[in-house]
Design an enzyme around this catalytic site. Sequence first.
Site, PDB file in Angstrom:
ATOM      1  N   ASP A  83       0.838  -1.202   0.000  1.00  0.00           N
ATOM      2  CA  ASP A  83       0.000   0.000   0.000  1.00  0.00           C
ATOM      3  C   ASP A  83       0.866   1.241   0.000  1.00  0.00           C
ATOM      4  O   ASP A  83       1.859   1.312   0.734  1.00  0.00           O
ATOM      5  CB  ASP A  83      -0.866   0.024   1.268  1.00  0.00           C
ATOM      6  CG  ASP A  83      -2.301  -0.378   1.000  1.00  0.00           C
ATOM      7  OD1 ASP A  83      -2.749  -0.280  -0.165  1.00  0.00           O
ATOM      8  OD2 ASP A  83      -2.963  -0.797   1.960  1.00  0.00           O
ATOM      9  N   GLU A 113      -5.361   4.275  -2.959  1.00  0.00           N
ATOM     10  CA  GLU A 113      -6.805   4.467  -2.784  1.00  0.00           C
ATOM     11  C   GLU A 113      -7.352   5.581  -3.674  1.00  0.00           C
ATOM     12  O   GLU A 113      -6.717   6.629  -3.820  1.00  0.00           O
ATOM     13  CB  GLU A 113      -7.100   4.822  -1.311  1.00  0.00           C
ATOM     14  CG  GLU A 113      -6.822   3.677  -0.359  1.00  0.00           C
ATOM     15  CD  GLU A 113      -7.246   3.971   1.079  1.00  0.00           C
ATOM     16  OE1 GLU A 113      -7.900   5.013   1.337  1.00  0.00           O
ATOM     17  OE2 GLU A 113      -6.916   3.141   1.953  1.00  0.00           O
ATOM     18  N   GLU A 175     -13.808  -2.252  -1.430  1.00  0.00           N
ATOM     19  CA  GLU A 175     -13.955  -2.427   0.030  1.00  0.00           C
ATOM     20  C   GLU A 175     -15.338  -1.933   0.478  1.00  0.00           C
ATOM     21  O   GLU A 175     -15.744  -0.804   0.164  1.00  0.00           O
ATOM     22  CB  GLU A 175     -12.837  -1.658   0.772  1.00  0.00           C
ATOM     23  CG  GLU A 175     -12.928  -1.865   2.286  1.00  0.00           C
ATOM     24  CD  GLU A 175     -11.642  -1.534   3.044  1.00  0.00           C
ATOM     25  OE1 GLU A 175     -10.643  -1.130   2.415  1.00  0.00           O
ATOM     26  OE2 GLU A 175     -11.664  -1.684   4.279  1.00  0.00           O
TER      27      GLU A 175
HETATM   28  O1  KIV Z   1      -4.712  -2.050   4.184  1.00  0.00           O
HETATM   29  C1  KIV Z   1      -5.331  -3.070   3.881  1.00  0.00           C
HETATM   30  O2  KIV Z   1      -5.204  -4.123   4.522  1.00  0.00           O
HETATM   31  C2  KIV Z   1      -6.236  -3.011   2.744  1.00  0.00           C
HETATM   32  C3  KIV Z   1      -7.214  -4.138   2.585  1.00  0.00           C
HETATM   33  C4  KIV Z   1      -8.278  -4.046   3.595  1.00  0.00           C
HETATM   34  C5  KIV Z   1      -7.741  -4.204   1.214  1.00  0.00           C
HETATM   35  O3  KIV Z   1      -6.210  -2.083   2.018  1.00  0.00           O
END
Ligand code: KIV
Length: 269
Positions: A83, A113, A175
């Site tokens: 991420d 995101e 989500e």
């Molecule tokens: O940060 C995370 O674990 C996520 C998932 C919930 C998709 O983005």
Amino acid sequence: MPKKLSAFKEYKERQQPICMLTCYSFPTAQIVEAAGVDIALVGDSLGTTFLGYASTKDVTLDDMRYHVAAVKRGCAHTYTIADMPYQTYTNKEQALSNALLLIDAGADGIKLEGAETEVIAYLCEKEIDVCGHIGYLPQTAEAPKVVGKEIEAARQALADAKAVEAAGADMIVFELMPKELSAYISEQLSIPSIGIGAGQGCDGQVQVLDDLLGLSERTFKHARPYARHRSNAIAGIRQYCEDVRDKTFPTDENASHVDDAFIEELKNT
Ligand code: KIV
């Protein structure tokens, strides 16, 4: 392991569900790989789940790099997505240098995101694998909420998903979206959708490992605990404390030994 995120399009074409799971550490990455998970996600959920932060917004790029490197050491053969933390992709140049830092730490691709189409297009142009993320967006939403129950929000979700795909993303996370909406949007896309709290109509599922293993204190509607590690761990540790206190641990088998003569010799020196 597929080398490129785009390889997972074949899973969608042959209707083979994609299995994604978060992981944040070396030992859990080894377990995730041994269990045959398709994609490991070093999600910024590590902030609240693993680091005890109040919000995923507190996760830094250094946090992500540290955890990505540990995870990659544990699952070298599993495609790994990292991420991009909050505010590390506010413009395309910043996004590129930060994405390259995550890739340098071991990520095979990144996730960000929102329908950040300019940033996504730029990263894809630079041959970085990008996974989008729509629906509930923890980095910017005030509180967890199902997104797309009102017709305008549903139209927006459809438009965002199409825009993320058109910008070049090879995968997208949905989500907390109504099952029927996620299923409909998934049909409109050629890239795989990965759902969390978004129902069976997605092309794959992602879960937070701690929820799945029953490590979390809380339980969630969108999750199923497949194991009870929290209660088992507490019971095990309580037993350890009891055994130390009543001197039944360690036993002679847990120790190494020298004979009495050796101690006598020591006393006489
Ligand atoms: O940060 C995370 O674990 C996520 C998932 C919930 C998709 O983005």
